[in-house]
Design an enzyme around this catalytic site. Structure first.
Site, mmCIF file in Angstrom:
data_model
loop_
_atom_site.group_PDB
_atom_site.id
_atom_site.type_symbol
_atom_site.label_atom_id
_atom_site.label_comp_id
_atom_site.label_asym_id
_atom_site.label_seq_id
_atom_site.Cartn_x
_atom_site.Cartn_y
_atom_site.Cartn_z
ATOM 1 N N TYR A 195 5.501 16.705 13.108
ATOM 2 C CA TYR A 195 6.527 15.745 13.493
ATOM 3 C C TYR A 195 7.928 16.064 13.001
ATOM 4 O O TYR A 195 8.710 15.159 12.722
ATOM 5 C CB TYR A 195 6.127 14.300 13.178
ATOM 6 C CG TYR A 195 5.331 14.034 11.929
ATOM 7 C CD1 TYR A 195 4.023 13.565 12.025
ATOM 8 C CD2 TYR A 195 5.886 14.218 10.670
ATOM 9 C CE1 TYR A 195 3.282 13.291 10.885
ATOM 10 C CE2 TYR A 195 5.146 13.942 9.530
ATOM 11 C CZ TYR A 195 3.846 13.474 9.647
ATOM 12 O OH TYR A 195 3.128 13.202 8.528
ATOM 13 N N TYR B 38 0.498 14.010 2.152
ATOM 14 C CA TYR B 38 0.196 14.554 3.472
ATOM 15 C C TYR B 38 0.418 16.069 3.551
ATOM 16 O O TYR B 38 0.760 16.601 4.590
ATOM 17 C CB TYR B 38 0.983 13.804 4.566
ATOM 18 C CG TYR B 38 0.841 12.308 4.420
ATOM 19 C CD1 TYR B 38 -0.365 11.687 4.722
ATOM 20 C CD2 TYR B 38 1.877 11.520 3.900
ATOM 21 C CE1 TYR B 38 -0.535 10.327 4.531
ATOM 22 C CE2 TYR B 38 1.706 10.148 3.707
ATOM 23 C CZ TYR B 38 0.503 9.567 4.032
ATOM 24 O OH TYR B 38 0.334 8.226 3.842
ATOM 25 N N GLU C 191 0.811 -1.223 0.000
ATOM 26 C CA GLU C 191 0.000 0.000 0.000
ATOM 27 C C GLU C 191 0.844 1.274 0.000
ATOM 28 O O GLU C 191 0.794 2.037 0.962
ATOM 29 C CB GLU C 191 -0.893 0.011 1.248
ATOM 30 C CG GLU C 191 -1.762 -1.206 1.404
ATOM 31 C CD GLU C 191 -2.331 -1.377 2.803
ATOM 32 O OE1 GLU C 191 -3.316 -2.084 2.945
ATOM 33 O OE2 GLU C 191 -1.755 -0.807 3.760
ATOM 34 N N ARG D 132 3.296 19.094 8.355
ATOM 35 C CA ARG D 132 4.226 18.018 8.716
ATOM 36 C C ARG D 132 5.414 18.500 9.533
ATOM 37 O O ARG D 132 5.893 17.789 10.409
ATOM 38 C CB ARG D 132 4.704 17.272 7.462
ATOM 39 C CG ARG D 132 3.572 16.514 6.751
ATOM 40 C CD ARG D 132 4.082 15.653 5.608
ATOM 41 N NE ARG D 132 4.933 14.585 6.072
ATOM 42 C CZ ARG D 132 6.249 14.560 5.958
ATOM 43 N NH1 ARG D 132 6.885 15.559 5.367
ATOM 44 N NH2 ARG D 132 6.938 13.552 6.417
ATOM 45 N N CYS E 169 -0.973 32.480 13.101
ATOM 46 C CA CYS E 169 -0.675 33.062 14.402
ATOM 47 C C CYS E 169 -0.190 32.000 15.378
ATOM 48 O O CYS E 169 -0.855 31.703 16.371
ATOM 49 C CB CYS E 169 -1.906 33.773 14.928
ATOM 50 S SG CYS E 169 -2.483 34.979 13.749
ATOM 51 N N GLU E 170 0.945 31.405 15.070
ATOM 52 C CA GLU E 170 1.569 30.364 15.893
ATOM 53 C C GLU E 170 3.062 30.476 15.690
ATOM 54 O O GLU E 170 3.524 30.527 14.546
ATOM 55 C CB GLU E 170 1.209 28.962 15.365
ATOM 56 C CG GLU E 170 -0.169 28.469 15.577
ATOM 57 C CD GLU E 170 -0.412 27.886 16.946
ATOM 58 O OE1 GLU E 170 0.542 27.331 17.543
ATOM 59 O OE2 GLU E 170 -1.537 28.001 17.419
ATOM 60 N N GLY F 270 1.679 4.997 -0.461
ATOM 61 C CA GLY F 270 0.966 6.259 -0.661
ATOM 62 C C GLY F 270 1.974 7.330 -1.007
ATOM 63 O O GLY F 270 2.094 7.775 -2.154
ATOM 64 N N ARG F 271 2.768 7.680 0.003
ATOM 65 C CA ARG F 271 3.793 8.697 -0.161
ATOM 66 C C ARG F 271 4.717 8.427 -1.352
ATOM 67 O O ARG F 271 5.061 9.343 -2.097
ATOM 68 C CB ARG F 271 4.640 8.734 1.130
ATOM 69 C CG ARG F 271 5.708 9.786 1.171
ATOM 70 C CD ARG F 271 6.663 9.507 2.354
ATOM 71 N NE ARG F 271 5.948 9.135 3.553
ATOM 72 C CZ ARG F 271 5.528 9.993 4.473
ATOM 73 N NH1 ARG F 271 5.789 11.272 4.353
ATOM 74 N NH2 ARG F 271 4.860 9.582 5.540
HETATM 75 C C1 PLP Z 1 -0.787 5.533 5.802
HETATM 76 C C2 PLP Z 1 -0.958 4.152 5.412
HETATM 77 C C3 PLP Z 1 -0.363 3.688 4.242
HETATM 78 C C4 PLP Z 1 0.509 4.531 3.359
HETATM 79 O O1 PLP Z 1 1.669 4.950 3.983
HETATM 80 P P1 PLP Z 1 2.785 5.689 3.103
HETATM 81 O O2 PLP Z 1 3.837 6.042 4.075
HETATM 82 O O3 PLP Z 1 2.117 6.903 2.534
HETATM 83 O O4 PLP Z 1 3.228 4.740 2.075
HETATM 84 C C5 PLP Z 1 -0.593 2.378 3.876
HETATM 85 N N1 PLP Z 1 -1.367 1.569 4.636
HETATM 86 C C6 PLP Z 1 -1.954 1.983 5.769
HETATM 87 C C7 PLP Z 1 -2.790 1.050 6.529
HETATM 88 C C8 PLP Z 1 -1.765 3.284 6.200
HETATM 89 O O5 PLP Z 1 -2.340 3.686 7.335
#
Ligand code: PLP
Length: 439
Positions: free
Chosen positions: A341, A398, A293, A337, A368-369, A295-296
């Site tokens: 963190y 993100y 999975e 971000r 204002c932070e 994403g990033r």
């Molecule tokens: C956030 C998340 C991802 C994706 O994470 P990336 O760092 O963006 O690759 C995949 N699976 C689950 C369950 C997540 O919570």
């Protein structure tokens, strides 16, 4: 030194160009702040993860699910569908985007640690290919929804393999003291298995773990795979049947700074195959279908944020050194971000060649932070003035997806660029949008 820019970014005469269009022209047409998305790069990356999974795992390749929470809109969901990969959504809202994009339902995976009855009913009604259950409550909700609708729902159980992935605490997800998943070590994962087996409306396909985000080494994935396959073997020994699937989540790191070496699919997936195969041999288990999975790793590198500098200020530090504060026309509302963190970014002056030597600088927003910081410390040319454009690479994941309206700042648009043509795919919010919710 890794490249932090998307594939079609180039520099000529000191000015940033995306697909041949200059930063000045982009700012003039679309305003600032704006997220500029390199569409070809996105498609290349999405396709590359899909084909690398197939070539590395062959018949044991499951799905690549793009983790929509990194960044999702209807147009991007269409691209993901066209690239032949799946989509991971984790709320009813993300599911609504998938629906609006007519995303193939069998390639949708539904995640989240608190899916409501309504969300689960809708997911089952739509016929999503997979629901990842994260609590006993959800197992009951899925069973009730499937029973009421006369369906059988495929699920995975999200497990916590007890791993400290080397990343920031709020984005590490698989050690014991977290809200996600069923812990293997405590026995709650096994209890969840027993609970699922009481429901004929549920087809348990296997297990899932996601160990964290922005991970830059493969070791933790190997440990996770080992523990999950041990658990699959325990299931087989107990029930004399093998579950066919394992989903190892996302978390593949990208280059925010030139010193971050990214985990590229054509390198990472053969090595993931190796560690999974070794674990299968250790536990005398046939290799299951493996899904992932990212994403990033798909969307992160494909966008940069273009800001305009509005004011500058010189501050004398206790040490006697000076720091140049550069205030941009966005900040923590479009990129949380850094304050959330401690994420690190780099930046360039995008509209011209710098003419001065560099000075210690801090890029801050307009909120204002005190903590409204985009880049805490960066060496930038001392000649930055109001009106200069500042581009920050690798803001695709993100960034816009975590954007807020803090201080009633309208959220920036996303402009996609392909073949030297730019088009808005998410428009800029207006003050009318902001006032539209007031009753
Ligand atoms: C956030 C998340 C991802 C994706 O994470 P990336 O760092 O963006 O690759 C995949 N699976 C689950 C369950 C997540 O919570």
């Amino acid at each position: 030194m890794a490249n932090v820019w998307s594939a079609n970014v180039s520099f000529s005469n000191g000015e940033l160009h995306l697909s041949g269009i200059s930063a000045t022209a982009l700012a003039k047409e679309f305003g600032t702040p704006t997220f500029f998305l390199d569409e070809e790069d996105f498609r290349t990356r999405a396709t590359a993860w899909g084909s690398a999974l197939k070539s590395s795992f062959g018949a044991n390749a499951g799905n690549v699910y793009y983790a929509g929470k990194a960044f999702l809109c209807v147009e991007v969901a269409r691209w993901v569908a066209q690239c032949g990969i799946g989509l991971d959504v984790c709320t009813g809202g993300e599911l609504a985007v998938a629906k609006a994009a007519k995303f193939p339902v069998e390639r949708i995976e539904f995640h989240g640690n608190n899916k409501s009855v309504a969300e689960i009913n809708e997911a089952v009604r739509l016929g999503v290919g997979m629901i990842v259950a994260d609590s006993l409550f959800e197992i009951d909700r899925i069973a009730s929804a499937a029973k009421a609708q006369g369906k059988k729902q495929r699920i995975l159980l999200r497990l916590t393999p007890g791993i400290e992935a080397h990343t920031h605490e709020s984005i590490a997800t698989a050690h014991e003291d977290v809200k996600f998943g069923f812990s293997i070590a405590s026995g709650s994962a096994w209890n969840a298995v027993l609970a699922v087996r009481k429901h004929p409306e549920i087809e348990l396909r296997g297990f899932h773990s996601h160990i964290g985000s922005q991970i830059l080494s493969m070791d933790a994935f190997g440990t996770a795979a080992d523990r999950l396959i041990a658990f699959l073997a325990r299931y087989r020994d107990e029930f004399k049947t093998e579950l066919p699937e394992l989903d190892l989540g996302g978390g593949y790191g990208i280059s925010y700074l030139e010193s971050d070496e990214p985990l590229l699919p054509e390198i990472v997936l053969p090595s993931l195959h190796k560690v999974v195969q070794e674990a299968c041999i250790r536990h005398n288990f046939g290799m299951p279908k493996i899904s992932i999975e990212p994403g990033r790793a798909i969307v992160g590198p494909t966008m940069f944020t273009l800001y305009e500098i509005g004011t500058t200020k010189k501050v004398v530090l206790e040490s006697g050194a000076t720091r140049s504060y550069l205030s941009v026309d966005g900040g923590m509302s479009d990129n949380i971000r850094t304050s959330l963190y401690g994420a690190e970014y780099t930046a360039v002056i995008a509209n011209r060649k710098p003419t001065a030597s560099t000075t210690s600088s801090r890029v801050v927003g307009k909120h204002c932070e005190t903590g409204d910081i985009v880049i805490s410390d960066i060496a930038l040319s001392a000649d930055c003035v109001p009106g200069d454009l500042l581009a920050i690479p690798a803001t695709g994941a993100y960034g816009r997806s975590m954007a807020s309206n803090y201080n009633h700042v309208p959220r920036p648009p996303v402009v996609a660029i392909a073949n030297a043509k730019a088009r808005v795919i998410v428009r800029r919010e207006t003050e009318a949008d902001l006032l539209g919710l007031d009753v």
